[in-house]
Design a protein around this motif. Structure first.
Motif, PDB file in Angstrom:
ATOM      1  N   TYR A  45      -1.305   1.309 -12.442  1.00  0.00           N
ATOM      2  CA  TYR A  45      -0.103   0.480 -12.504  1.00  0.00           C
ATOM      3  C   TYR A  45      -0.136  -0.726 -11.567  1.00  0.00           C
ATOM      4  O   TYR A  45       0.770  -1.549 -11.599  1.00  0.00           O
ATOM      5  N   PHE A  46      -1.164  -0.845 -10.726  1.00  0.00           N
ATOM      6  CA  PHE A  46      -1.297  -2.055  -9.906  1.00  0.00           C
ATOM      7  C   PHE A  46      -1.762  -3.211 -10.780  1.00  0.00           C
ATOM      8  O   PHE A  46      -2.637  -3.048 -11.633  1.00  0.00           O
ATOM      9  N   ASP A  47      -1.159  -4.380 -10.567  1.00  0.00           N
ATOM     10  CA  ASP A  47      -1.519  -5.572 -11.338  1.00  0.00           C
ATOM     11  C   ASP A  47      -2.743  -6.235 -10.703  1.00  0.00           C
ATOM     12  O   ASP A  47      -2.629  -6.986  -9.737  1.00  0.00           O
ATOM     13  N   TYR A  48      -3.935  -5.938 -11.233  1.00  0.00           N
ATOM     14  CA  TYR A  48      -5.183  -6.432 -10.650  1.00  0.00           C
ATOM     15  C   TYR A  48      -5.351  -7.939 -10.787  1.00  0.00           C
ATOM     16  O   TYR A  48      -6.190  -8.538 -10.118  1.00  0.00           O
ATOM     17  N   THR A  49      -4.560  -8.574 -11.679  1.00  0.00           N
ATOM     18  CA  THR A  49      -4.722 -10.010 -11.894  1.00  0.00           C
ATOM     19  C   THR A  49      -4.091 -10.833 -10.769  1.00  0.00           C
ATOM     20  O   THR A  49      -4.373 -12.017 -10.645  1.00  0.00           O
ATOM     21  N   LYS A  50      -3.240 -10.186  -9.965  1.00  0.00           N
ATOM     22  CA  LYS A  50      -2.585 -10.875  -8.856  1.00  0.00           C
ATOM     23  C   LYS A  50      -3.171 -10.381  -7.540  1.00  0.00           C
ATOM     24  O   LYS A  50      -3.504  -9.208  -7.410  1.00  0.00           O
ATOM     25  N   PHE A  51      -3.243 -11.286  -6.562  1.00  0.00           N
ATOM     26  CA  PHE A  51      -3.871 -10.921  -5.296  1.00  0.00           C
ATOM     27  C   PHE A  51      -3.203  -9.716  -4.654  1.00  0.00           C
ATOM     28  O   PHE A  51      -3.868  -8.764  -4.244  1.00  0.00           O
ATOM     29  N   HIS A  52      -1.857  -9.744  -4.547  1.00  0.00           N
ATOM     30  CA  HIS A  52      -1.171  -8.641  -3.850  1.00  0.00           C
ATOM     31  C   HIS A  52      -1.353  -7.309  -4.585  1.00  0.00           C
ATOM     32  O   HIS A  52      -1.439  -6.255  -3.960  1.00  0.00           O
ATOM     33  N   GLY A  53      -1.439  -7.367  -5.927  1.00  0.00           N
ATOM     34  CA  GLY A  53      -1.644  -6.141  -6.685  1.00  0.00           C
ATOM     35  C   GLY A  53      -3.018  -5.540  -6.452  1.00  0.00           C
ATOM     36  O   GLY A  53      -3.156  -4.325  -6.237  1.00  0.00           O
ATOM     37  N   TYR A  54      -4.038  -6.394  -6.472  1.00  0.00           N
ATOM     38  CA  TYR A  54      -5.409  -5.936  -6.240  1.00  0.00           C
ATOM     39  C   TYR A  54      -5.555  -5.446  -4.799  1.00  0.00           C
ATOM     40  O   TYR A  54      -6.150  -4.401  -4.537  1.00  0.00           O
ATOM     41  N   ARG A  55      -4.991  -6.211  -3.869  1.00  0.00           N
ATOM     42  CA  ARG A  55      -5.043  -5.823  -2.449  1.00  0.00           C
ATOM     43  C   ARG A  55      -4.414  -4.444  -2.243  1.00  0.00           C
ATOM     44  O   ARG A  55      -4.994  -3.572  -1.583  1.00  0.00           O
ATOM     45  N   ASN A  56      -3.238  -4.220  -2.813  1.00  0.00           N
ATOM     46  CA  ASN A  56      -2.539  -2.946  -2.613  1.00  0.00           C
ATOM     47  C   ASN A  56      -3.301  -1.780  -3.231  1.00  0.00           C
ATOM     48  O   ASN A  56      -3.306  -0.670  -2.682  1.00  0.00           O
ATOM     49  N   LYS A  57      -3.943  -2.035  -4.358  1.00  0.00           N
ATOM     50  CA  LYS A  57      -4.763  -0.991  -4.983  1.00  0.00           C
ATOM     51  C   LYS A  57      -5.894  -0.578  -4.036  1.00  0.00           C
ATOM     52  O   LYS A  57      -6.144   0.622  -3.830  1.00  0.00           O
ATOM     53  N   VAL A  58      -6.555  -1.556  -3.431  1.00  0.00           N
ATOM     54  CA  VAL A  58      -7.684  -1.264  -2.535  1.00  0.00           C
ATOM     55  C   VAL A  58      -7.189  -0.544  -1.276  1.00  0.00           C
ATOM     56  O   VAL A  58      -7.854   0.367  -0.775  1.00  0.00           O
ATOM     57  N   VAL A  59      -6.018  -0.925  -0.782  1.00  0.00           N
ATOM     58  CA  VAL A  59      -5.434  -0.237   0.376  1.00  0.00           C
ATOM     59  C   VAL A  59      -5.237   1.242   0.053  1.00  0.00           C
ATOM     60  O   VAL A  59      -5.611   2.131   0.833  1.00  0.00           O
ATOM     61  N   VAL A  60      -4.647   1.518  -1.101  1.00  0.00           N
ATOM     62  CA  VAL A  60      -4.380   2.905  -1.508  1.00  0.00           C
ATOM     63  C   VAL A  60      -5.688   3.687  -1.649  1.00  0.00           C
ATOM     64  O   VAL A  60      -5.797   4.827  -1.185  1.00  0.00           O
TER      65      VAL A  60
END
Length: 291
Positions: free
Chosen positions: A152-167
Protein backbone atom coordinates in the motif's frame (compact mmCIF):
# COMPACT_ATOMS: atom_id res chain seq x y z
CA UNK A 1 10.92 38.97 30.54
CA UNK A 2 12.57 37.99 33.81
CA UNK A 3 12.47 34.29 34.66
CA UNK A 4 10.89 33.13 37.88
CA UNK A 5 13.06 31.05 40.22
CA UNK A 6 11.43 27.79 39.06
CA UNK A 7 11.85 28.76 35.41
CA UNK A 8 15.52 29.59 36.02
CA UNK A 9 16.16 26.21 37.63
CA UNK A 10 14.35 24.43 34.79
CA UNK A 11 16.59 26.18 32.24
CA UNK A 12 19.64 25.22 34.33
CA UNK A 13 18.42 21.62 34.53
CA UNK A 14 17.93 21.44 30.74
CA UNK A 15 21.45 22.83 30.23
CA UNK A 16 22.73 20.10 32.59
CA UNK A 17 20.89 17.47 30.50
CA UNK A 18 22.48 18.80 27.31
CA UNK A 19 25.93 18.64 28.90
CA UNK A 20 25.22 15.01 29.82
CA UNK A 21 24.48 14.35 26.12
CA UNK A 22 20.95 13.13 26.78
CA UNK A 23 18.90 12.57 23.64
CA UNK A 24 16.86 15.40 22.14
CA UNK A 25 13.73 13.33 22.69
CA UNK A 26 14.44 12.98 26.43
CA UNK A 27 15.25 16.67 26.87
CA UNK A 28 12.13 17.65 24.94
CA UNK A 29 10.02 15.40 27.18
CA UNK A 30 11.50 17.04 30.28
CA UNK A 31 10.97 20.55 28.95
CA UNK A 32 7.37 20.09 27.82
CA UNK A 33 6.07 18.31 30.91
CA UNK A 34 7.98 20.41 33.46
CA UNK A 35 6.91 23.71 31.89
CA UNK A 36 3.29 22.60 32.24
CA UNK A 37 3.89 21.74 35.90
CA UNK A 38 5.48 25.14 36.58
CA UNK A 39 2.54 26.93 34.91
CA UNK A 40 0.16 24.92 37.11
CA UNK A 41 2.07 25.83 40.29
CA UNK A 42 1.93 29.54 39.45
CA UNK A 43 -1.66 29.60 38.24
CA UNK A 44 -3.27 27.39 40.87
CA UNK A 45 -1.05 27.97 43.92
CA UNK A 46 0.86 31.21 43.17
CA UNK A 47 4.15 29.32 43.60
CA UNK A 48 7.31 30.27 41.71
CA UNK A 49 10.01 29.27 44.21
CA UNK A 50 11.54 25.79 44.54
CA UNK A 51 11.33 25.59 48.33
CA UNK A 52 7.61 26.41 48.28
CA UNK A 53 6.74 23.20 46.40
CA UNK A 54 5.24 20.54 48.67
CA UNK A 55 4.41 16.88 48.14
CA UNK A 56 0.73 17.80 48.16
CA UNK A 57 1.18 20.19 45.24
CA UNK A 58 2.56 17.34 43.12
CA UNK A 59 -0.25 14.95 44.13
CA UNK A 60 -2.84 17.63 43.37
CA UNK A 61 -1.24 18.29 39.98
CA UNK A 62 -1.55 14.61 39.09
CA UNK A 63 -5.25 14.68 40.03
CA UNK A 64 -5.68 17.97 38.16
CA UNK A 65 -4.37 16.51 34.89
CA UNK A 66 -6.42 13.33 35.33
CA UNK A 67 -9.63 15.29 35.99
CA UNK A 68 -9.24 17.94 33.28
CA UNK A 69 -7.97 15.72 30.46
CA UNK A 70 -5.81 16.23 27.38
CA UNK A 71 -4.68 19.66 26.13
CA UNK A 72 -6.43 21.58 28.93
CA UNK A 73 -3.08 22.67 30.38
CA UNK A 74 -0.79 24.75 28.15
CA UNK A 75 2.59 26.32 28.87
CA UNK A 76 1.55 29.62 27.27
CA UNK A 77 -2.03 30.87 27.02
CA UNK A 78 -1.24 32.65 23.74
CA UNK A 79 -0.80 29.30 21.99
CA UNK A 80 -4.51 28.59 22.41
CA UNK A 81 -5.21 31.22 19.74
CA UNK A 82 -2.80 29.49 17.37
CA UNK A 83 -3.21 25.75 17.98
CA UNK A 84 -6.91 25.75 19.03
CA UNK A 85 -6.65 22.66 21.25
CA UNK A 86 -10.43 22.66 21.80
CA UNK A 87 -10.87 21.71 18.13
CA UNK A 88 -8.96 18.45 18.58
CA UNK A 89 -11.05 15.27 18.56
CA UNK A 90 -9.28 14.10 21.75
CA UNK A 91 -9.61 17.42 23.62
CA UNK A 92 -10.37 16.78 27.32
CA UNK A 93 -10.17 13.01 26.83
CA UNK A 94 -8.58 11.11 29.68
CA UNK A 95 -4.79 11.28 29.87
CA UNK A 96 -3.36 7.75 29.89
CA UNK A 97 -1.75 6.35 33.02
CA UNK A 98 1.46 5.86 31.01
CA UNK A 99 1.57 9.61 30.21
CA UNK A 100 0.80 10.51 33.82
CA UNK A 101 3.67 8.30 34.97
CA UNK A 102 5.99 10.03 32.50
CA UNK A 103 5.00 13.36 34.08
CA UNK A 104 5.67 11.96 37.56
CA UNK A 105 9.04 10.54 36.49
CA UNK A 106 10.12 13.85 34.96
CA UNK A 107 9.09 15.84 38.04
CA UNK A 108 11.01 13.39 40.24
CA UNK A 109 14.10 13.71 38.05
CA UNK A 110 14.02 17.53 38.34
CA UNK A 111 13.61 17.61 42.12
CA UNK A 112 16.15 14.85 42.70
CA UNK A 113 18.59 16.95 40.65
CA UNK A 114 17.76 20.04 42.73
CA UNK A 115 18.42 18.01 45.90
CA UNK A 116 21.72 16.82 44.41
CA UNK A 117 22.63 20.44 43.62
CA UNK A 118 22.01 21.41 47.25
CA UNK A 119 19.02 23.62 46.47
CA UNK A 120 16.64 21.57 48.64
CA UNK A 121 16.83 20.28 52.19
CA UNK A 122 13.57 18.36 52.00
CA UNK A 123 12.62 16.69 48.73
CA UNK A 124 8.86 16.87 47.90
CA UNK A 125 9.06 13.84 45.58
CA UNK A 126 10.35 11.40 48.23
CA UNK A 127 6.84 10.08 48.92
CA UNK A 128 5.50 10.36 45.37
CA UNK A 129 4.87 7.03 43.63
CA UNK A 130 3.81 6.20 40.12
CA UNK A 131 0.18 5.24 39.55
CA UNK A 132 -0.82 1.71 38.67
CA UNK A 133 -1.06 1.10 34.97
CA UNK A 134 -2.15 -1.70 32.71
CA UNK A 135 -0.24 -1.83 29.45
CA UNK A 136 -2.34 -3.09 26.59
CA UNK A 137 -0.15 -5.21 24.38
CA UNK A 138 -0.58 -4.27 20.74
CA UNK A 139 -1.58 -7.12 18.49
CA UNK A 140 1.26 -8.53 16.41
CA UNK A 141 1.32 -8.26 12.64
CA UNK A 142 1.12 -11.47 10.66
CA UNK A 143 3.29 -12.15 7.61
CA UNK A 144 0.28 -11.69 5.36
CA UNK A 145 -0.65 -8.38 6.99
CA UNK A 146 2.93 -7.12 6.73
CA UNK A 147 3.16 -8.01 3.02
CA UNK A 148 -0.21 -6.36 2.44
CA UNK A 149 0.97 -3.21 4.23
CA UNK A 150 4.09 -2.98 2.07
CA UNK A 151 1.96 -3.07 -1.09
CA UNK A 152 0.00 0.00 0.00
CA UNK A 153 3.00 2.37 -0.01
CA UNK A 154 3.03 4.62 -3.08
CA UNK A 155 6.45 3.80 -4.58
CA UNK A 156 6.07 6.49 -7.26
CA UNK A 157 6.42 9.25 -4.65
CA UNK A 158 9.56 9.88 -2.64
CA UNK A 159 7.88 9.82 0.79
CA UNK A 160 6.04 6.61 -0.08
CA UNK A 161 9.17 4.79 -1.22
CA UNK A 162 11.14 6.17 1.74
CA UNK A 163 8.52 4.98 4.25
CA UNK A 164 8.42 1.53 2.68
CA UNK A 165 12.21 1.18 3.08
CA UNK A 166 12.01 2.42 6.69
CA UNK A 167 9.42 -0.26 7.50
CA UNK A 168 11.49 -2.97 5.81
CA UNK A 169 14.61 -1.88 7.70
CA UNK A 170 12.78 -1.89 11.05
CA UNK A 171 11.54 -5.40 10.34
CA UNK A 172 14.97 -6.69 9.28
CA UNK A 173 17.14 -5.02 11.95
CA UNK A 174 14.89 -4.45 14.98
CA UNK A 175 16.00 -0.83 15.29
CA UNK A 176 13.93 1.72 17.19
CA UNK A 177 12.17 4.16 14.89
CA UNK A 178 14.07 7.10 16.43
CA UNK A 179 17.38 5.39 15.74
CA UNK A 180 16.39 4.63 12.17
CA UNK A 181 15.32 8.20 11.34
CA UNK A 182 18.63 9.59 12.66
CA UNK A 183 20.75 7.41 10.34
CA UNK A 184 23.11 8.91 7.79
CA UNK A 185 24.18 7.21 4.58
CA UNK A 186 27.78 6.77 5.77
CA UNK A 187 26.56 4.52 8.59
CA UNK A 188 25.86 1.73 6.08
CA UNK A 189 28.58 -0.84 5.46
CA UNK A 190 27.38 -2.63 2.33
CA UNK A 191 30.40 -4.94 2.19
CA UNK A 192 29.64 -6.49 5.60
CA UNK A 193 25.90 -5.84 5.41
CA UNK A 194 25.71 -3.89 8.66
CA UNK A 195 24.76 -0.42 9.93
CA UNK A 196 26.40 1.51 12.75
CA UNK A 197 23.66 2.94 15.00
CA UNK A 198 24.98 5.91 17.00
CA UNK A 199 21.87 7.80 18.20
CA UNK A 200 20.73 5.12 20.64
CA UNK A 201 18.57 5.23 23.76
CA UNK A 202 21.52 4.63 26.09
CA UNK A 203 24.10 6.46 23.95
CA UNK A 204 25.87 3.14 23.28
CA UNK A 205 26.82 2.58 19.66
CA UNK A 206 25.99 -0.80 18.16
CA UNK A 207 25.82 -2.58 14.82
CA UNK A 208 22.69 -4.03 13.26
CA UNK A 209 22.77 -6.42 10.31
CA UNK A 210 20.69 -6.77 7.17
CA UNK A 211 20.03 -9.38 4.51
CA UNK A 212 21.04 -9.61 0.86
CA UNK A 213 17.50 -8.64 -0.12
CA UNK A 214 17.65 -5.56 2.13
CA UNK A 215 21.05 -4.70 0.68
CA UNK A 216 19.58 -4.55 -2.83
CA UNK A 217 16.61 -2.52 -1.57
CA UNK A 218 18.86 0.02 0.15
CA UNK A 219 21.09 0.47 -2.91
CA UNK A 220 18.08 1.00 -5.14
CA UNK A 221 16.53 3.44 -2.65
CA UNK A 222 19.77 5.48 -2.41
CA UNK A 223 19.87 5.92 -6.19
CA UNK A 224 16.26 7.11 -6.06
CA UNK A 225 16.91 9.47 -3.12
CA UNK A 226 20.04 11.00 -4.63
CA UNK A 227 18.14 11.98 -7.78
CA UNK A 228 15.90 14.30 -5.79
CA UNK A 229 17.57 15.26 -2.50
CA UNK A 230 21.19 16.14 -1.69
CA UNK A 231 21.66 15.21 1.97
CA UNK A 232 23.61 12.72 4.07
CA UNK A 233 20.43 11.84 5.96
CA UNK A 234 19.27 8.35 4.99
CA UNK A 235 15.56 9.06 5.45
CA UNK A 236 15.02 12.84 5.04
CA UNK A 237 11.85 14.76 4.32
CA UNK A 238 11.27 15.98 0.78
CA UNK A 239 12.95 19.24 1.89
CA UNK A 240 16.08 17.40 3.06
CA UNK A 241 15.40 17.88 6.77
CA UNK A 242 15.02 15.32 9.57
CA UNK A 243 11.86 13.25 9.40
CA UNK A 244 10.29 13.30 12.88
CA UNK A 245 8.98 10.24 14.67
CA UNK A 246 5.53 11.82 14.97
CA UNK A 247 5.34 12.54 11.24
CA UNK A 248 6.43 9.03 10.30
CA UNK A 249 4.00 7.43 12.76
CA UNK A 250 1.12 9.44 11.27
CA UNK A 251 2.08 8.53 7.70
CA UNK A 252 2.42 4.85 8.66
CA UNK A 253 -0.95 4.92 10.40
CA UNK A 254 -2.57 6.43 7.29
CA UNK A 255 -1.14 3.67 5.08
CA UNK A 256 -2.18 1.09 7.67
CA UNK A 257 -5.79 2.33 7.49
CA UNK A 258 -5.81 1.78 3.74
CA UNK A 259 -4.47 -1.74 4.27
CA UNK A 260 -6.96 -2.39 7.09
CA UNK A 261 -4.22 -2.69 9.74
CA UNK A 262 -3.76 -0.74 12.96
CA UNK A 263 0.03 -0.45 12.87
CA UNK A 264 2.75 1.24 14.93
CA UNK A 265 6.57 1.19 14.42
CA UNK A 266 7.06 -0.67 17.70
CA UNK A 267 4.92 -3.55 16.41
CA UNK A 268 7.29 -3.94 13.48
CA UNK A 269 10.24 -3.97 15.87
CA UNK A 270 8.46 -6.64 17.90
CA UNK A 271 8.04 -8.64 14.70
CA UNK A 272 11.82 -8.71 14.37
CA UNK A 273 12.16 -10.06 17.91
CA UNK A 274 9.52 -12.73 17.36
CA UNK A 275 11.05 -13.91 14.09
CA UNK A 276 14.53 -13.89 15.63
CA UNK A 277 13.48 -16.16 18.49
CA UNK A 278 11.34 -18.43 16.29
CA UNK A 279 14.31 -18.95 13.99
CA UNK A 280 16.57 -20.18 16.78
CA UNK A 281 17.99 -16.92 18.12
CA UNK A 282 18.75 -16.80 21.85
CA UNK A 283 17.05 -14.41 24.24
CA UNK A 284 20.35 -13.26 25.85
CA UNK A 285 21.75 -11.99 22.53
CA UNK A 286 18.43 -10.39 21.62
CA UNK A 287 18.06 -8.55 24.94
CA UNK A 288 21.60 -7.17 24.73
CA UNK A 289 21.18 -6.02 21.13
CA UNK A 290 18.05 -4.09 22.21
CA UNK A 291 19.58 -2.42 25.26
Amino acid sequence: MKLSELEFYLEDFLAYCQNKNLSRKTISSYEQSLKLFIVYLKKEHDIDKVKEVRTGHIRQYINYVQDRGKYTVVSRESTKNINFPENRTDFKKQVSSITINNYIRNIKVLFNWLRQEGELQKNPVDNISQIKTVRRQKKGISKEEFNNLIEYFDYTKFHGYRNKVVVLLLQVTGMRIGECLELEVDAIDFKNKMILVTKTKGNKERYVYFSNVMQRELKQYLKFKDRYIDTQLLFPTTKGTNLTIQSFEKQLKDVGKKAGIDVHPHQIRNNFARHYLLNGGDFYTLSHSWS
